[in-house]
Design a protein around this motif. Structure first.
Motif, PDB file in Angstrom:
ATOM      1  N   ILE A 148       0.846  -1.208   0.000  1.00 15.98           N
ATOM      2  CA  ILE A 148       0.000   0.000   0.000  1.00 15.98           C
ATOM      3  C   ILE A 148       0.873   1.247   0.000  1.00 15.98           C
ATOM      4  CG2 ILE A 148      -1.590   1.373   1.406  1.00 15.98           C
ATOM      5  CD1 ILE A 148      -3.052  -0.826   0.061  1.00 15.98           C
ATOM      6  N   ILE A 149       1.920   1.247   0.819  1.00 13.35           N
ATOM      7  CA  ILE A 149       2.817   2.408   0.876  1.00 13.35           C
ATOM      8  C   ILE A 149       3.460   2.657  -0.486  1.00 13.35           C
ATOM      9  CG2 ILE A 149       4.915   3.350   1.931  1.00 13.35           C
ATOM     10  CD1 ILE A 149       4.235   1.806   4.473  1.00 13.35           C
ATOM     11  N   GLU A 150       3.891   1.593  -1.148  1.00 17.27           N
ATOM     12  CA  GLU A 150       4.491   1.735  -2.478  1.00 17.27           C
ATOM     13  C   GLU A 150       3.503   2.375  -3.464  1.00 17.27           C
ATOM     14  OE1 GLU A 150       7.442  -2.191  -2.211  1.00 17.27           O
ATOM     15  OE2 GLU A 150       5.463  -2.328  -3.132  1.00 17.27           O
ATOM     16  N   ALA A 151       2.274   1.887  -3.457  1.00 13.89           N
ATOM     17  CA  ALA A 151       1.258   2.427  -4.369  1.00 13.89           C
ATOM     18  C   ALA A 151       0.965   3.895  -4.066  1.00 13.89           C
ATOM     19  CB  ALA A 151      -0.017   1.598  -4.265  1.00 13.89           C
ATOM     20  N   LEU A 152       0.917   4.254  -2.794  1.00 12.36           N
ATOM     21  CA  LEU A 152       0.680   5.649  -2.394  1.00 12.36           C
ATOM     22  C   LEU A 152       1.815   6.559  -2.837  1.00 12.36           C
ATOM     23  CD1 LEU A 152      -0.656   5.052   1.226  1.00 12.36           C
ATOM     24  CD2 LEU A 152      -1.967   6.086  -0.629  1.00 12.36           C
ATOM     25  N   LEU A 153       3.051   6.109  -2.641  1.00 13.25           N
ATOM     26  CA  LEU A 153       4.220   6.923  -2.987  1.00 13.25           C
ATOM     27  C   LEU A 153       4.372   7.103  -4.495  1.00 13.25           C
ATOM     28  CD1 LEU A 153       6.879   5.555  -0.451  1.00 13.25           C
ATOM     29  CD2 LEU A 153       5.783   7.797  -0.394  1.00 13.25           C
ATOM     30  N   VAL A 154       3.858   6.145  -5.259  1.00  5.08           N
ATOM     31  CA  VAL A 154       3.898   6.247  -6.717  1.00  5.08           C
ATOM     32  C   VAL A 154       2.767   7.143  -7.228  1.00  5.08           C
ATOM     33  CG1 VAL A 154       3.564   4.909  -8.844  1.00  5.08           C
ATOM     34  CG2 VAL A 154       5.128   4.087  -7.091  1.00  5.08           C
ATOM     35  N   GLY A 155       1.679   7.222  -6.460  1.00  7.99           N
ATOM     36  CA  GLY A 155       0.557   8.066  -6.853  1.00  7.99           C
ATOM     37  C   GLY A 155      -0.571   7.309  -7.519  1.00  7.99           C
ATOM     38  N   LEU A 156      -0.721   6.035  -7.183  1.00 10.55           N
ATOM     39  CA  LEU A 156      -1.830   5.259  -7.733  1.00 10.55           C
ATOM     40  C   LEU A 156      -3.096   5.464  -6.909  1.00 10.55           C
ATOM     41  CD1 LEU A 156      -0.381   1.725  -8.644  1.00 10.55           C
ATOM     42  CD2 LEU A 156      -0.996   3.579 -10.179  1.00 10.55           C
ATOM     43  N   PRO A 157      -4.253   5.540  -7.552  1.00  6.22           N
ATOM     44  CA  PRO A 157      -5.512   5.495  -6.806  1.00  6.22           C
ATOM     45  C   PRO A 157      -5.593   4.153  -6.067  1.00  6.22           C
ATOM     46  CG  PRO A 157      -5.871   6.174  -9.077  1.00  6.22           C
ATOM     47  CD  PRO A 157      -4.465   5.690  -8.997  1.00  6.22           C
ATOM     48  N   ILE A 158      -6.179   4.165  -4.885  1.00  5.34           N
ATOM     49  CA  ILE A 158      -6.225   2.974  -4.041  1.00  5.34           C
ATOM     50  C   ILE A 158      -7.668   2.528  -3.836  1.00  5.34           C
ATOM     51  CG2 ILE A 158      -5.558   1.970  -1.822  1.00  5.34           C
ATOM     52  CD1 ILE A 158      -3.147   2.937  -3.352  1.00  5.34           C
ATOM     53  N   ILE A 159      -7.931   1.250  -4.161  1.00  6.09           N
ATOM     54  CA  ILE A 159      -9.243   0.641  -3.911  1.00  6.09           C
ATOM     55  C   ILE A 159      -9.040  -0.477  -2.889  1.00  6.09           C
ATOM     56  CG2 ILE A 159     -11.211  -0.590  -4.908  1.00  6.09           C
ATOM     57  CD1 ILE A 159     -10.317   0.535  -7.668  1.00  6.09           C
ATOM     58  N   VAL A 160      -9.661  -0.340  -1.707  1.00  9.31           N
ATOM     59  CA  VAL A 160      -9.515  -1.372  -0.681  1.00  9.31           C
ATOM     60  C   VAL A 160     -10.853  -1.621   0.010  1.00  9.31           C
ATOM     61  CG1 VAL A 160      -7.069  -0.900  -0.238  1.00  9.31           C
ATOM     62  CG2 VAL A 160      -8.796   0.276   1.090  1.00  9.31           C
ATOM     63  N   ASN A 161     -10.946  -2.744   0.686  1.00 12.49           N
ATOM     64  CA  ASN A 161     -12.178  -3.100   1.398  1.00 12.49           C
ATOM     65  C   ASN A 161     -12.362  -2.237   2.639  1.00 12.49           C
ATOM     66  OD1 ASN A 161      -9.830  -4.967   1.897  1.00 12.49           O
ATOM     67  ND2 ASN A 161     -11.058  -5.536   3.682  1.00 12.49           N
ATOM     68  N   SER A 162     -13.602  -1.899   2.911  1.00 14.37           N
ATOM     69  CA  SER A 162     -13.930  -0.890   3.920  1.00 14.37           C
ATOM     70  C   SER A 162     -13.640  -1.315   5.356  1.00 14.37           C
ATOM     71  CB  SER A 162     -15.405  -0.484   3.804  1.00 14.37           C
ATOM     72  OG  SER A 162     -16.243  -1.616   3.928  1.00 14.37           O
ATOM     73  N   GLU A 163     -13.375  -2.596   5.600  1.00 14.87           N
ATOM     74  CA  GLU A 163     -12.990  -3.014   6.956  1.00 14.87           C
ATOM     75  C   GLU A 163     -11.729  -2.302   7.432  1.00 14.87           C
ATOM     76  OE1 GLU A 163     -14.761  -6.966   5.292  1.00 14.87           O
ATOM     77  OE2 GLU A 163     -13.853  -5.143   4.502  1.00 14.87           O
ATOM     78  N   LEU A 164     -10.951  -1.811   6.494  1.00 22.31           N
ATOM     79  CA  LEU A 164      -9.682  -1.168   6.849  1.00 22.31           C
ATOM     80  C   LEU A 164      -9.844   0.289   7.279  1.00 22.31           C
ATOM     81  CD1 LEU A 164      -7.290  -2.593   4.098  1.00 22.31           C
ATOM     82  CD2 LEU A 164      -7.921  -3.563   6.305  1.00 22.31           C
ATOM     83  N   LYS A 165     -11.062   0.803   7.239  1.00 21.42           N
ATOM     84  CA  LYS A 165     -11.281   2.191   7.658  1.00 21.42           C
ATOM     85  C   LYS A 165     -10.841   2.426   9.095  1.00 21.42           C
ATOM     86  CE  LYS A 165     -15.144   3.553   4.671  1.00 21.42           C
ATOM     87  NZ  LYS A 165     -16.556   3.984   4.642  1.00 21.42           N
ATOM     88  N   LYS A 166     -10.861   1.389   9.922  1.00 18.47           N
ATOM     89  CA  LYS A 166     -10.491   1.526  11.327  1.00 18.47           C
ATOM     90  C   LYS A 166      -8.988   1.697  11.527  1.00 18.47           C
ATOM     91  CE  LYS A 166     -12.321  -2.526  11.970  1.00 18.47           C
ATOM     92  NZ  LYS A 166     -12.863  -3.765  12.587  1.00 18.47           N
ATOM     93  N   ILE A 167      -8.193   1.439  10.492  1.00 20.28           N
ATOM     94  CA  ILE A 167      -6.746   1.592  10.600  1.00 20.28           C
ATOM     95  C   ILE A 167      -6.386   3.068  10.530  1.00 20.28           C
ATOM     96  CG2 ILE A 167      -4.529   1.078   9.504  1.00 20.28           C
ATOM     97  CD1 ILE A 167      -5.677  -1.546   8.590  1.00 20.28           C
ATOM     98  N   GLU A 168      -5.638   3.525  11.501  1.00 13.84           N
ATOM     99  CA  GLU A 168      -5.381   4.962  11.656  1.00 13.84           C
ATOM    100  C   GLU A 168      -4.676   5.580  10.457  1.00 13.84           C
ATOM    101  OE1 GLU A 168      -3.400   7.945  14.993  1.00 13.84           O
ATOM    102  OE2 GLU A 168      -3.856   5.876  15.505  1.00 13.84           O
ATOM    103  N   GLU A 169      -3.765   4.840   9.827  1.00 11.71           N
ATOM    104  CA  GLU A 169      -2.992   5.397   8.707  1.00 11.71           C
ATOM    105  C   GLU A 169      -3.863   5.831   7.532  1.00 11.71           C
ATOM    106  OE1 GLU A 169       0.162   3.064  10.911  1.00 11.71           O
ATOM    107  OE2 GLU A 169      -1.962   2.804  10.457  1.00 11.71           O
TER     108      GLU A 169
END
Length: 216
Positions: free
Chosen positions: A133-154
């Motif tokens: 996920i960090i790699e995709a963010l640093l490259v600038g890709l749009p991120i699609i993930v399952n909503s259970e992860l909303k509770k993760i602070e990052e």
């Protein structure tokens, strides 16, 4: 000092050891040349997912979600015990032309190639904040993930395209990302600004050094 590579690890320590914990994210070797600059997709909208194909990270719902979506391709990079089942699923639904499996890719090659994709997608039940996920963010890709992860602070101040963990929701989210070029560009550039301050190798090293100085 106890180094944790994401914040949800902190809760696993007892009260005494929590005082020693410092959050220092994994170092990712992404440079400015790796950043995505063009958000216009080609004829086929290209999704990528990276990671171990294991229970708790199944891509079954993602694969099912693209069955009826035209002009889309999903590249799966990774290996694991679920691969055989996923290969069967792709063959069963006759979407071999939409899904590509790659067992592994050197990290340098992966980071270089990420910007040619249109979005990063994943499904995980693990409450972690992984390097992929960090790699995709640093490259600038749009991120699609399952909503259970909303509770993760990052994720809290990042612009994420959320999907419920079922094929219908993933399909709706993917189609939303596909047609909203400006939105995925705005989301990604906002994430870039945040991520390079927080997750880049230079910020990680600075954080490590500052914490080390406090010890000595």
């Amino acid at each position: 000092m106890i180094i944790a590579v994401y914040k949800s690890i902190y809760d696993q320590f007892n009260d005494e050891n929590k005082k020693k914990v410092r959050i220092i994210y994994n170092g990712i070797s992404v440079n400015k040349n790796n950043i995505k600059s063009n958000y216009t997709s080609k004829k086929k909208f290209e999704l990528i997912t990276v990671g171990r194909l294991i229970k708790g990270k199944s891509l079954e719902n993602i694969i099912k979600s693209i069955i009826d979506i035209k002009d889309i391709k999903l590249t799966i990079i990774g290996n694991g015990p679920l691969k055989k089942k996923l290969l069967f699923l792709v063959k069963y639904y006759k979407i071999e032309n939409k899904v590509i499996f790659k067992e592994k890719l050197k990290n340098v090659e992966l980071i270089r190639s990420l910007k040619r994709f249109d979005a990063f997608i994943c499904n995980t039940q693990y409450l972690e904040f992984p390097k992929t996920i960090i790699e995709a963010l640093l490259v600038g890709l749009p991120i699609i993930v399952n909503s259970e992860l909303k509770k993760i602070e990052e994720y809290k101040d990042l612009n994420i395209f959320w999907a419920e963990n079922n094929p219908s929701s993933y399909k709706k989210t993917i189609e939303k990302v596909m047609v909203n070029i400006k939105m995925r560009e705005i989301f990604s550039k906002n994430n870039l600004n945040i991520s390079w301050k927080r997750f880049s190798k230079s910020s990680r090293n600075e954080n490590f050094i500052n914490n080390l100085k406090k010890l000595i």
